[in-house]
Design a protein around this motif. Structure first.
Motif, PDB file in Angstrom:
ATOM      1  N   TYR A 268      -5.703   7.091   0.004  1.00 31.43           N
ATOM      2  CA  TYR A 268      -6.795   6.124   0.155  1.00 31.43           C
ATOM      3  C   TYR A 268      -7.335   5.715  -1.212  1.00 31.43           C
ATOM      4  CZ  TYR A 268     -11.313   4.159   1.486  1.00 31.43           C
ATOM      5  OH  TYR A 268     -12.402   3.326   1.636  1.00 31.43           O
ATOM      6  N   TRP A 269      -7.541   6.695  -2.100  1.00 29.59           N
ATOM      7  CA  TRP A 269      -8.072   6.407  -3.429  1.00 29.59           C
ATOM      8  C   TRP A 269      -7.138   5.486  -4.211  1.00 29.59           C
ATOM      9  CZ3 TRP A 269      -7.534   9.783  -8.280  1.00 29.59           C
ATOM     10  CH2 TRP A 269      -8.373   9.309  -9.297  1.00 29.59           C
ATOM     11  N   TYR A 270      -5.850   5.768  -4.167  1.00 28.19           N
ATOM     12  CA  TYR A 270      -4.887   4.912  -4.872  1.00 28.19           C
ATOM     13  C   TYR A 270      -4.857   3.510  -4.273  1.00 28.19           C
ATOM     14  CZ  TYR A 270      -2.715   7.930  -8.353  1.00 28.19           C
ATOM     15  OH  TYR A 270      -2.478   8.684  -9.491  1.00 28.19           O
ATOM     16  N   ASN A 271      -4.891   3.411  -2.965  1.00 25.18           N
ATOM     17  CA  ASN A 271      -4.844   2.099  -2.333  1.00 25.18           C
ATOM     18  C   ASN A 271      -6.077   1.255  -2.688  1.00 25.18           C
ATOM     19  OD1 ASN A 271      -2.340   2.348  -1.152  1.00 25.18           O
ATOM     20  ND2 ASN A 271      -3.143   3.133   0.786  1.00 25.18           N
ATOM     21  N   GLU A 272      -7.242   1.880  -2.770  1.00 25.43           N
ATOM     22  CA  GLU A 272      -8.439   1.145  -3.168  1.00 25.43           C
ATOM     23  C   GLU A 272      -8.269   0.548  -4.558  1.00 25.43           C
ATOM     24  OE1 GLU A 272     -11.562   0.527  -1.468  1.00 25.43           O
ATOM     25  OE2 GLU A 272     -10.037   0.871   0.070  1.00 25.43           O
ATOM     26  N   ASN A 273      -7.640   1.310  -5.446  1.00 28.49           N
ATOM     27  CA  ASN A 273      -7.410   0.816  -6.810  1.00 28.49           C
ATOM     28  C   ASN A 273      -6.306  -0.235  -6.863  1.00 28.49           C
ATOM     29  OD1 ASN A 273      -8.973   2.423  -9.140  1.00 28.49           O
ATOM     30  ND2 ASN A 273      -8.627   3.814  -7.424  1.00 28.49           N
TER      31      ASN A 273
ATOM     32  N   ASN B  35      -0.516  -4.099   3.604  1.00 28.21           N
ATOM     33  CA  ASN B  35      -0.561  -2.717   4.097  1.00 28.21           C
ATOM     34  C   ASN B  35       0.015  -2.659   5.511  1.00 28.21           C
ATOM     35  OD1 ASN B  35      -1.067  -0.085   4.690  1.00 28.21           O
ATOM     36  ND2 ASN B  35      -3.262  -0.145   4.257  1.00 28.21           N
TER      37      ASN B  35
ATOM     38  N   ILE C 180      -5.681  -2.357  -4.444  1.00 32.23           N
ATOM     39  CA  ILE C 180      -6.327  -3.574  -3.923  1.00 32.23           C
ATOM     40  C   ILE C 180      -7.054  -4.300  -5.051  1.00 32.23           C
ATOM     41  CG2 ILE C 180      -8.190  -4.423  -2.443  1.00 32.23           C
ATOM     42  CD1 ILE C 180      -7.418  -2.186  -0.448  1.00 32.23           C
ATOM     43  N   LYS C 181      -7.806  -3.553  -5.853  1.00 31.21           N
ATOM     44  CA  LYS C 181      -8.533  -4.162  -6.969  1.00 31.21           C
ATOM     45  C   LYS C 181      -7.564  -4.731  -8.008  1.00 31.21           C
ATOM     46  CE  LYS C 181     -12.210  -3.272 -10.336  1.00 31.21           C
ATOM     47  NZ  LYS C 181     -11.521  -3.985 -11.415  1.00 31.21           N
TER      48      LYS C 181
ATOM     49  N   ALA D 238       0.830  -1.199   0.000  1.00 33.94           N
ATOM     50  CA  ALA D 238       0.000   0.000   0.000  1.00 33.94           C
ATOM     51  C   ALA D 238       0.868   1.254   0.000  1.00 33.94           C
ATOM     52  CB  ALA D 238      -0.906  -0.005   1.220  1.00 33.94           C
TER      53      ALA D 238
END
Length: 301
Positions: free
Chosen positions: A242-247, A261, A249-250, A221
Motif C-alpha cells: 500500500y505504501w509503495y502504491n501511494e508513492n 491497478n 500514484i504520486k 500497481a
C-alpha cells in the motif's frame, strides 16, 4: 747389507718424488681454476639475459587494466543476498544498437479482447514473467526477468529476448510502441529508502518519454500478497504494498503518466490476494494470470 740399504733408499726417494709431483700438479690445477673463476666474475658475458642468469624478473604487461568495482551490483534488503542499496551507482549504460532485431509479435484483430495489447511493451519482474507465460497475451512485447528491480532496468541490464541479449533501451530504440506498461516494486519493498526507488523509477520514465514520445505510459500497481504471506513476511506484506502504491500514484501524477491497478479482480473482500490464485502467496497461477490480463485490458483501452 750396504746394497740392500741403498736400494731401499732409492725406492723411497722415487715414491717421495712421485707424491711431490702429484701435490704440485694438484696445486697448479687449483690455482688455475681459481684464476678462471676470478676472471669470470670480473668480466660477465654481455649477452646474458635475466632468464639465463637465473633471476626471476617479471616483465610489465602492456594491456593490463586497473581493477574496478564499478560493475558489481549491490544487493538490497528483500532480495536474494540482502543488503543496503548505496547511493552510488553506475551511469545508465544505454546501448544504442538499433540494428539489433526486435521481433514484434503478430497483432490481433481489433474485435478481440487482447487486441488492446497490440504494439505494447510490458516491463517488469517475475510477476510480469508469469503474465507473459500464462496470461495468453502473445501479441505484446516483454522485457522481464526474475528478481528484476528498477535500478537494474534503468542502468541497462540485458535480458534474453527472442534469443538476443537486449536492454530495455535496445527495445525502445528498435521499435515503436503505442503503450508501455511498467510493473515493478515487488523486489524493492525491502529497500531502506523508498526515495531511491522513486528516483530510479522517475529516471526510467524520463528515458521512455525521450525515446517513445508518442507512447502512453502506464505504471502498474504492485499487486497485493495473500493473507498467509502477509502475516508471515515482514517485508512482502500489504502494508508495504500500500505504501509503495501511494508513492507510485504520486510519481505517475508528477510525471504526467497513467497509474493502473488491476488488483480488484485478484483480491478477496479484505484486500488479500485470493488464496486459490497463488501457491507462494506472491505469484499468480495460470488461471489468475488470465483474469489479470482481461481486467488490465479493460483498464488500458
Amino acid at each position: 747389507m750396504m746394497r740392500i740399504s741403498n736400494k731401499k733408499r732409492f725406492k723411497t726417494s722415487i715414491i717421495i718424488s712421485v707424491i711431490l709431483l702429484i701435490v704440485l700438479v694438484c696445486c697448479m690445477l687449483g690455482i688455475s681454476a681459481a684464476a678462471k673463476e676470478h676472471l669470470k666474475r670480473q668480466n660477465p658475458p654481455m649477452n646474458e639475459s635475466p632468464v639465463n642468469s637465473g633471476l626471476n624478473i617479471e616483465e610489465p604487461k602492456e594491456d593490463a587494466e586497473p581493477a574496478s568495482d564499478q560493475g558489481k551490483e549491490t544487493p538490497k534488503a528483500g532480495q536474494e543476498g540482502e543488503g543496503d542499496k548505496t547511493n552510488e551507482k553506475p551511469a545508465a549504460t544505454e546501448t544504442k544498437e538499433s540494428s539489433k532485431p526486435v521481433v514484434k509479435p503478430e497483432e490481433l484483430p481489433q474485435d478481440q479482447l487482447y487486441a488492446v495489447y497490440n504494439d505494447t511493451l510490458i516491463i517488469g519482474d517475475s510477476r510480469v514473467e508469469g503474465f507473459k507465460l500464462y496470461s495468453g497475451v502473445r501479441n505484446a512485447s516483454y522485457f522481464c526477468m526474475k528478481a528484476m528491480t528498477i535500478d537494474k532496468i534503468e542502468e541497462g541490464k540485458t535480458v534474453s529476448v527472442n534469443g538476443k541479449s537486449l536492454s530495455v533501451y535496445d527495445m525502445l530504440d528498435a521499435a515503436a510502441y503505442d503503450k508501455i506498461i511498467v510493473g515493478v516494486g515487488l523486489n524493492e519493498l525491502g529497500w531502506n529508502h523508498i526515495e531511491t526507488f522513486l528516483e530510479d523509477y522517475g529516471q526510467l520514465i524520463d528515458r521512455i518519454k525521450e525515446k517513445q514520445p508518442n507512447a502512453t505510459i502506464y505504471l502498474q500497481a504492485v499487486l497485493p500478497v495473500s493473507k498467509s504471506k502477509n502475516d508471515s513476511d515482514k517485508i512482502h506484506n500489504n502494508a508495504q504494498v500500500y505504501w509503495y502504491n501511494e508513492n507510485i500514484i504520486k510519481l505517475a501524477s508528477d510525471k504526467g503518466v497513467q497509474f493502473v491497478n488491476p488488483a480488484a479482480a485478484l483480491v478477496d473482500a479484505d484486500g488479500y490476494l485470493v488464496a486459490e490464485a497463488t501457491t507462494d502467496g506472491v505469484h499468480l497461477n495460470a488461471q489468475y494470470c488470465k483474469i489479470w490480463a482481461e481486467y488490465l485490458a479493460e483498464l488500458i483501452k
